[in-house]
Design an enzyme around this catalytic site. Structure first.
Site, PDB file in Angstrom:
ATOM      1  N   GLU A 133       0.832  -1.210   0.000  1.00  0.00           N
ATOM      2  CA  GLU A 133       0.000   0.000   0.000  1.00  0.00           C
ATOM      3  C   GLU A 133       0.866   1.258   0.000  1.00  0.00           C
ATOM      4  OE1 GLU A 133      -1.460   1.846   3.459  1.00  0.00           O
ATOM      5  OE2 GLU A 133      -1.052   0.119   4.745  1.00  0.00           O
ATOM      6  N   LYS A 151      -3.770  -1.969  14.387  1.00  0.00           N
ATOM      7  CA  LYS A 151      -2.970  -1.008  15.151  1.00  0.00           C
ATOM      8  C   LYS A 151      -3.476  -0.901  16.586  1.00  0.00           C
ATOM      9  CE  LYS A 151      -3.449   2.174  12.028  1.00  0.00           C
ATOM     10  NZ  LYS A 151      -3.547   1.736  10.638  1.00  0.00           N
ATOM     11  N   ASP A 195     -16.639   5.324  14.279  1.00  0.00           N
ATOM     12  CA  ASP A 195     -15.429   5.280  13.451  1.00  0.00           C
ATOM     13  C   ASP A 195     -14.933   3.838  13.313  1.00  0.00           C
ATOM     14  OD1 ASP A 195     -13.082   5.654  12.105  1.00  0.00           O
ATOM     15  OD2 ASP A 195     -12.289   7.200  13.443  1.00  0.00           O
ATOM     16  N   SER A 228     -12.999   1.477  10.372  1.00  0.00           N
ATOM     17  CA  SER A 228     -12.299   1.570   9.089  1.00  0.00           C
ATOM     18  C   SER A 228     -12.986   0.750   7.994  1.00  0.00           C
ATOM     19  CB  SER A 228     -10.865   1.085   9.256  1.00  0.00           C
ATOM     20  OG  SER A 228     -10.215   1.075   8.006  1.00  0.00           O
ATOM     21  N   ALA A 229     -12.968   1.301   6.799  1.00  0.00           N
ATOM     22  CA  ALA A 229     -13.488   0.589   5.625  1.00  0.00           C
ATOM     23  C   ALA A 229     -12.639  -0.650   5.308  1.00  0.00           C
ATOM     24  CB  ALA A 229     -13.515   1.528   4.426  1.00  0.00           C
ATOM     25  N   ASP A 230     -11.455  -0.748   5.916  1.00  0.00           N
ATOM     26  CA  ASP A 230     -10.601  -1.930   5.696  1.00  0.00           C
ATOM     27  C   ASP A 230     -11.331  -3.221   6.085  1.00  0.00           C
ATOM     28  OD1 ASP A 230      -8.657  -0.114   5.037  1.00  0.00           O
ATOM     29  OD2 ASP A 230      -7.388  -0.485   6.792  1.00  0.00           O
ATOM     30  N   VAL A 232      -5.420   0.272   2.934  1.00  0.00           N
ATOM     31  CA  VAL A 232      -5.540  -1.187   2.821  1.00  0.00           C
ATOM     32  C   VAL A 232      -6.744  -1.541   1.949  1.00  0.00           C
ATOM     33  CG1 VAL A 232      -6.089  -3.296   4.132  1.00  0.00           C
ATOM     34  CG2 VAL A 232      -4.334  -1.709   4.967  1.00  0.00           C
ATOM     35  N   LYS A 237      -5.770  10.629   0.630  1.00  0.00           N
ATOM     36  CA  LYS A 237      -5.798   9.274   1.187  1.00  0.00           C
ATOM     37  C   LYS A 237      -7.030   8.583   0.604  1.00  0.00           C
ATOM     38  CE  LYS A 237      -6.691   7.126   5.713  1.00  0.00           C
ATOM     39  NZ  LYS A 237      -6.810   7.393   7.153  1.00  0.00           N
TER      40      LYS A 237
HETATM   41  N1  PSU Z   1      -0.802   0.974   9.169  1.00  0.00           N
HETATM   42  C1  PSU Z   1       0.310   1.704   9.374  1.00  0.00           C
HETATM   43  N2  PSU Z   1       0.362   2.954   8.894  1.00  0.00           N
HETATM   44  C2  PSU Z   1      -0.685   3.472   8.173  1.00  0.00           C
HETATM   45  C3  PSU Z   1      -1.853   2.696   7.944  1.00  0.00           C
HETATM   46  C4  PSU Z   1      -1.859   1.453   8.475  1.00  0.00           C
HETATM   47  O1  PSU Z   1       1.248   1.231   9.998  1.00  0.00           O
HETATM   48  O2  PSU Z   1      -0.572   4.594   7.727  1.00  0.00           O
HETATM   49  C5  PSU Z   1      -2.992   3.208   7.091  1.00  0.00           C
HETATM   50  C6  PSU Z   1      -3.459   2.076   6.170  1.00  0.00           C
HETATM   51  O3  PSU Z   1      -3.452   2.559   4.847  1.00  0.00           O
HETATM   52  C7  PSU Z   1      -4.859   1.774   6.621  1.00  0.00           C
HETATM   53  C8  PSU Z   1      -5.289   3.117   7.064  1.00  0.00           C
HETATM   54  O4  PSU Z   1      -5.667   1.229   5.600  1.00  0.00           O
HETATM   55  O5  PSU Z   1      -4.151   3.603   7.775  1.00  0.00           O
HETATM   56  C9  PSU Z   1      -6.529   3.077   7.900  1.00  0.00           C
HETATM   57  O6  PSU Z   1      -7.090   4.339   7.963  1.00  0.00           O
HETATM   58  P1  PSU Z   1      -8.547   4.545   8.553  1.00  0.00           P
HETATM   59  O7  PSU Z   1      -8.423   4.179   9.999  1.00  0.00           O
HETATM   60  O8  PSU Z   1      -8.849   6.012   8.355  1.00  0.00           O
HETATM   61  O9  PSU Z   1      -9.464   3.648   7.780  1.00  0.00           O
HETATM   62 MN    MN Z   2     -11.886   6.046  10.301  1.00  0.00          MN
END
Ligand code: PSU
Ligand code: MN
Length: 314
Positions: free
Chosen positions: A24, A158, A137, A139-141, A105, A85
């Protein structure tokens, strides 16, 4: 119709049926500071190559979906300011407008599947944020893992997230969460969390075989492989937790929401740990790249075996 460009090495790998690992780009633009971001991205690509596969870093540049970046393109992305992003919701609009953006992701999985890439290595996936019962909140992941058939190798979700809620959602969505070589769910900067992983596997071969079985069963969605950070690189849970709490309190005070939450937290934890979080983050991504390359290699071997004997015989 999709404006898509393959890097030279990915195009060659596709022609020759060699294993490819997707990577990614949000981790480059929003997850790490410069110049460590570009150094890490290069090191991750090298690790994939050293382990017998070809790296395909994915990003949208000037309205083209890149599957694999040439070195100059990687450099340009890593030094660009205000890169978007891109998650599932943003991919089509960014391409339509001729924009530039880094893929999360979720968006990287979509691009990988389009390009026929089955395995993807990253640091940590997004998940259910703490306090999600109020902020919603999530994530769409997670949704992506439920619908796009790519095996994602990460170091768990994380540790800034609510890990038990993240596991519950993944279970609801039917996503296999496979801890590699241990029973406990890894927690990104730390090898272990207090949670047991739903599934454990001890070899790249088994993970590749499970990927094929999902396909044979006609199940949509991917697998999450949670690979623990190497022991020598981990930050103990007790050490990082108070710093995560501090960063989370700041984010709440600032009223952050949406896409900005995760990049803010990662940046603050980097500052609060005097850079130690970044060193650990780099080590775990490299470790994931190694395992992903192995799984991609196993998948090729299994596919070749399949052409001579049925899946049931494997
Ligand atoms: N893991 C990391 N660093 C990052 C991310 C994940 O160590 O920057 C990023 C990935 O691209 C993941 C995104 O898909 O953060 C998730 O963001 P959000 O929580 O806004 O969906
Ligand atoms: Mn989010």
């Amino acid at each position: 119709m999709i404006p898509i460009a393959y890097s030279t090495e990915v195009a060659e790998a596709r022609e020759n049926g060699r294993p490819v690992v997707a990577l990614e780009s949000t981790i480059i633009t929003h997850g790490m500071p410069h110049p460590q971001n570009v150094e890490t991205a290069q090191a991750v690509e090298k690790t994939v190559r050293d382990n017998g596969a070809v790296p395909a870093t994915i990003a949208v540049m000037d309205g083209t979906l890149h599957i694999g970046l040439e070195p100059a393109e990687l450099d340009r992305l890593a030094t660009a300011k205000h890169v978007a992003k891109l998650s599932r919701a943003d991919l089509a609009t960014c391409l339509a407008k001729g924009g530039t953006g880094a893929t999360t992701v979720a968006a990287t999985m979509i691009a990988a599947r389009l390009a026929g890439i089955a395995v993807f290595a990253t640091g940590g996936i997004g998940g259910v944020h703490r306090g999600a019962e109020e902020t919603f909140d999530i994530s769409a992941d997670l949704q992506e893992l439920a619908q796009t058939s790519v095996t994602v190798v990460a170091a768990g979700a994380k540790a800034i997230l609510d890990l038990s809620k993240t596991l519950e959602v993944l279970e609801t969505l039917g996503v296999p969460v496979i801890a590699f070589g241990q029973d406990s769910l890894p927690a990104f900067w730390s090898r272990r969390s207090s949670l047991a992983a739903p599934i454990r596997m001890d070899s790249a071969h088994d993970i590749a075989k499970a990927h094929m079985m999902r396909k044979a069963l006609d199940l949509p969605g991917g697998q999450l492989v949670a690979n623990p950070i190497p022991a020598e690189d981990e930050i103990p849970h007790s050490q990082i937790m108070p710093l995560i709490d501090k960063a989370l309190a700041e984010a709440r005070r600032l009223g952050l929401s949406g896409k900005s939450v995760t990049p803010f937290l990662l940046q603050r934890i980097f500052e609060l740990t005097n850079g130690a979080s970044l060193t650990a983050n780099t080590a775990l991504v490299l470790n994931n790249a190694r395992l992903a390359a192995e799984i991609a290699g196993e998948l090729i071997t299994l596919t070749e075996d399949l052409s001579v004997k049925p899946l049931a015989a494997l």
